[in-house]
Each structure stands twice: as C-alpha cells, then as structure tokens.
Scaffold this motif. Structure first.
Motif, PDB file in Angstrom:
ATOM      1  N   ASP A  65       0.846  -1.196   0.000  1.00 52.82           N
ATOM      2  CA  ASP A  65       0.000   0.000   0.000  1.00 52.82           C
ATOM      3  C   ASP A  65       0.879   1.243   0.000  1.00 52.82           C
ATOM      4  O   ASP A  65       1.212   1.768   1.058  1.00 52.82           O
ATOM      5  N   GLU A  66       1.208   1.704  -1.191  1.00 54.02           N
ATOM      6  CA  GLU A  66       2.168   2.812  -1.312  1.00 54.02           C
ATOM      7  C   GLU A  66       1.713   4.083  -0.628  1.00 54.02           C
ATOM      8  O   GLU A  66       2.488   4.780   0.001  1.00 54.02           O
ATOM      9  N   GLU A  67       0.428   4.361  -0.763  1.00 51.33           N
ATOM     10  CA  GLU A  67      -0.092   5.619  -0.214  1.00 51.33           C
ATOM     11  C   GLU A  67      -0.020   5.608   1.307  1.00 51.33           C
ATOM     12  O   GLU A  67       0.396   6.579   1.938  1.00 51.33           O
ATOM     13  N   GLU A  71       2.245   7.953   3.890  1.00 45.14           N
ATOM     14  CA  GLU A  71       1.645   8.690   5.008  1.00 45.14           C
ATOM     15  C   GLU A  71       2.375   8.347   6.309  1.00 45.14           C
ATOM     16  O   GLU A  71       2.687   9.235   7.121  1.00 45.14           O
ATOM     17  N   TYR A  72       2.671   7.079   6.484  1.00 44.14           N
ATOM     18  CA  TYR A  72       3.382   6.629   7.681  1.00 44.14           C
ATOM     19  C   TYR A  72       4.775   7.264   7.726  1.00 44.14           C
ATOM     20  O   TYR A  72       5.202   7.788   8.756  1.00 44.14           O
TER      21      TYR A  72
END
Lengths: 147, 405
Positions: A65-67, A71-72
């Motif tokens: 999950d690239e997005e 964000e992390y």
C-alpha cells in the motif's frame, strides 16, 4: 522465525526475521549463520531501536500500500533534531536504505536555509578557517549569502 | 541532559559524529545556493563541495512540479527591424520558464557580451549552457555558463575552420566537451578533422574524423539553427550527401553521424527508411531518446507534412519507431521537444497591425502530438527562441578562468 536484538542499554527486543532483515547489517549476520544468539547492537540505544523496528515492521506490513506507507513515513520522520540524528546514525549503522534516505532528506531540508554558523552548531563542526579566509570565501559568492 | 534544553542544538557527542559518507549524502541533496554558502563551514566541506566526484552525485530534490526550460533569444534580426547596427547584446535576456505550462518564472541577463552582438546557442548539458559568437574573422568565441551558481567562462580561442558545434558531457570523467565538425567536407588529404574542447584540460584539439568517406562525394552538415541533440553520451549531426555522377551533382541519401563524447569517436547510425531525400530531416531528442522529424517543406502552401520517429533502443538498427504523422500549418522552424514531449515550433504569418499595416509576426506554439492541440506561448518580444533544460549544477565551480558575477 524470531530474532533477538540487544540495544546499547541492554534491552532485548524480540522481532520477526522478516522485519529485522530490512537492515542489511542484520541480514548478513543471518546469512552468515551468526544470528542464533542475541545480536548485540552497541551503537543503538533502546529508544532509537524501538523506532527503527517500528519503521521496519510497517515497511513489511504496508509493502503493498504505497499511499499508506508514504503517510506513515511522512509522520514518522517528523521528530525533533536529536531523535533525527540518532535515527540517522542507526540507519547508517544498521544499513537500512530507505530509512537512511528519508532521514538524510529530512536533515537536508532542515539545513537548507541555515547560515554557516548555524550549520556548525547543529552538526558540531569546528570552524578551521581564519576570519580572513572565511571572508574570502563569502566574497566569491556574495549573492548566495544575501538573498 | 543540558543540551536538550536548547532546541536548536543536537546532542553533542564527539565520538558519534556523522560518518563522512552520510554528510556527503545530505549535502548532495541541497540546492546549489546553500552549498555555495556552506563552503565556508569548514575546510573539508570547502573541498568536498568542489570535488568533481561530488558534482556528479549532486541531485537537489526540490518539491517543484515541473522541470525548467530556458528561452534564449536567437541571433536572427526580425525583418521589420528598423535600426541597423543597433546593439542588442546588452539586452540579451534568458527567461526561465516552467516547462509544463511555459509560465515565466524569472528573467536573467546574460552576464557576458561580445562586440559582434548576438550569441548563438550551441547547446546545454547538465546545467551548463554554451554560447558562441561569430567574430569578424569567421571564427567562434565560446562561453560556458552556469546560471545556477552565477559563473561563466570564456573558452580559449581556437583556430578551427567554420564548423557546426555541439556540447556534451563525458560522464565517465566528469568532463564537458564542445565538439565541432566541418560544415562541408570530402575525402581529402589530409583527412577532415573534428574539433574538440575539453573543460578538464581547458584546451582545444583536433581529432581525425575517423569514418569511411566515399570518393567523389561532398558531405554537408544540415544547417539547423537549434542545438545538436546529446543522447546516450553521443552528439548527433545529419549530413546531406552530394555525389558526383558523371559530372552531375546528385543528392544521395542522408547520413546520421554520432560522436561518442567519451571515446571521441565518430560513427554512422542508421536512419529509418525514408520516402526520399527530398524530405528534410531534423534530429533532436525526445524524452531522452534520439528523435527524427522528417518533413516536406514545399509540399503544399502553408502546410508541412511531418513524420516523427523515435529511436527506441539507442544505436540498434531496427529500433526506429514512427510515432506520429501530422501536418503543421504555417510552419517556419522546429525548435525541440519539452521534457513532457510537447513539440515547440515557430510559425509565421502576416497580420494587420493596429495602424493597419501588414506586419510579419512570429509566434511560438507548443503542440501536443497526441491531441494535436496547439498552445501559443506568450512571449513578449518578437524574435526567435531556443529551448534548453535548466538544471542546478556545480559545474564550473573552481574552474580555471571562471568569472563570478
């Protein structure tokens, strides 16, 4: 398979091999068969190691999950300068490429607008130029100091 | 610990200083303006920043959405220009524009001038712009300019004949080279030569052309006024070939030459199969690949049919791939492709001006080859443009005879 890592202040962390081998340093120890006992990490304190392992774990969990990962990472790197410095040293010692990359970028962003004096203070660098020498260098590229 | 009370200072631990390679990694991400300031931090930083190896790792990471393009005025005076001999060199301005939207970011002036007036754009490479001026004696004076660190250098004079020049970088040796081949040549004794300037040696030399030339043939470089494409470490020229067949001159198939900037060797590259030599050719680069535009300039009044080819795999014989076929109205000249693959062209037409006079107007358009949508650039001044890619770079820092401004 679980590995045991020991921080400089003697705290033991149990961690999945898959997570720990994000560190190239630990990965080579595992490949050389030296990871059966507790792996001592004398250059990383427990507070920093905990953060680093959190980074590694999330990179395994959120790999697809690239997005969410971005964000992390953005949130992770918003730390104060002392912690950032420790993270940078740990990422270098443990050879975790993406953390090193992110931390270097964050430091670069921080240093960008500073004066040379501020740089020296921040990074604990001794000024080995004489005042005359420093003045010469400033004159060479005056516009970089003025705007 | 006491140091934690002061927010601006990191914990001072003398044995835990950042390793050199990490410091260099951080420095390599800084914009050039910061790096120029930080040269006075300490002596190791002063030399590291100017080290040619560091220069090649330097990639400032700006959060900009677009690349840059520099509009550089060309040296051809407009036909409606009234005042002969008016010196316009002092007014030469480069415009830095966003290459996605072509909105102007800022203008900056040429820091050098030459008595002969107009600079000719030779090319750009890794942040360096190269210009030449024709001197009275039909030789060229060259300047290398790095606008991002405000430095330029006039190259030593050369005694080369009239040549078509380009600039490229030798990435293996962190060097820049200006290369020229004669505008007309044939199989002669002594054989024709290529002129090469290298920044690292700060000198010109001649090397043999090194390709097989046919007897009874004359070779001419196509007189493009735009910069020669530098692709995959090579500079490229199109040659027109005129053969002597039984006492008559006959146009033969064109030739594409490539010069390896590192090894300084010329070779011939294949061209795609062409409809005939009456098609003109314009070689350029498109998103890092070698591209060819074939066009027929007098097919119909005011409409120019063109084919655009791309060399998918550099140097590979069958990898020319025809991408687009289109017709462009009122085309005067091709300028080049932007980083996003839009084609910049110059058009011309007669317009009735405000005082009811018929005036020749140039305009520049960006053509989207997928949609064929054309966008006119808002250039303030009615003269020619060139396009280059602006890049921050430390090239020319600490060079010999470099001028700061």
């Amino acid at each position: 398979m679980a590995l045991e890592l020991k921080s400089s202040d003697n705290k033991i962390f149990e961690v999945e091999e898959l997570v720990a081998v994000q560190s190239e340093t630990i990965k080579s120890l595992v490949e050389d068969g030296c990871a059966d006992n507790v792996i001592p990490l004398p250059n990383v304190d427990s507070k920093t190691l905990e953060l680093v392992l959190d980074w590694c774990k999330n990179h395994v969990d959120m790999k697809l999950d690239e997005e969410k990962l971005k964000e992390y990472e953005d949130k992770f790197i918003e730390v104060d300068q002392a912690v950032l410095y420790d993270l940078l040293l740990a990422a270098n010692y443990l050879n975790i490429k993406d953390l090193l990359n992110r931390a270097c970028q964050k430091v670069a962003d921080m240093l960008k607008g500073k004066t040379p004096e501020q740089i020296r203070e921040t990074l604990n660098i001794v000024n080995d130029f004489s005042p005359e020498e420093e003045e010469e260098i400033r004159k060479e590229n005056l516009w970089a100091f003025e705007e | 610990m006491m140091s934690q009370e002061r927010g601006a200072i990191l914990r001072r631990r003398t044995k835990d200083d950042l390793p050199d390679e990490t410091v260099l990694d951080i420095l390599a991400r800084l914009p050039v303006k910061s790096l120029l300031r930080f040269r006075c931090v300490c002596k190791p930083w002063y030399s590291s920043i100017a080290n040619p190896n560091f220069l090649s790792t330097h990639v400032p990471n700006h959060n900009h959405q677009c690349g840059y393009v520099i509009h550089i005025p060309r040296n051809i005076p407009q036909p409606s220009s009234s005042i002969p001999g008016s010196s316009r060199s002092s007014g030469q301005v480069c415009t830095l524009a966003c290459d996605r939207t072509y909105e102007t970011i800022f203008d900056f002036r040429f820091p050098f001038t030459h008595q002969s007036g107009f600079p000719h754009f030779v090319g750009s490479c890794n942040g360096i712009l190269c210009f030449s001026y024709n001197t009275a004696a039909w030789s060229n004076v060259f300047y290398l300019w790095n606008p991002s660190i405000r430095k330029f250098k006039r190259l030593p004079d050369n005694q080369l004949p009239i040549m078509t020049f380009g600039i490229g970088c030798d990435s293996q040796n962190n060097d820049f080279k200006v290369v020229g081949i004669p505008q007309a040549f044939a199989k002669t004794k002594p054989p024709p030569e290529v002129g090469v300037y290298s920044l690292s040696s700060d000198s010109w030399k001649r090397v043999e052309l090194g390709i097989e030339l046919r007897p009874t043939v004359c070779y001419y470089t196509v007189n493009n006024s735009t910069a020669l494409p530098f692709v995959c470490g090579h500079l490229h020229w199109i040659l027109k070939i005129v053969e002597d067949v039984g006492g008559h001159a006959r146009l033969s198939a064109d030739m594409l030459l490539s010069f390896d900037v590192n090894s300084e060797k010329l070779k011939q590259l294949p061209l795609p199969d062409v409809e005939g030599s009456c098609f003109m050719k314009f070689v350029t680069s498109l998103k890092g690949k070698l591209a060819l535009i074939e066009y027929k300039s007098d097919a119909q009044p005011y409409s120019t049919p063109c084919s655009i080819w791309e060399m998918r795999e550099y140097g590979v014989i069958d990898s020319w791939n025809k991408l687009y076929v289109l017709s462009i109205e009122n085309l005067l000249d091709f300028i080049g492709f932007t980083n996003y693959g839009l084609l910049l062209v110059q058009k011309g037409s007669w317009l009735v001006s405000t005082n009811s006079k018929l005036e020749w107007k140039y305009k520049y358009l960006l053509i989207d080859l997928e949609t064929l949508h054309e966008k006119e650039l808002s250039t303030q001044v009615n003269y020619h443009l060139e396009v280059a890619t602006y890049m921050e770079s430390l090239a020319l820092l600490d060079g010999r005879n470099v001028v700061s401004y």
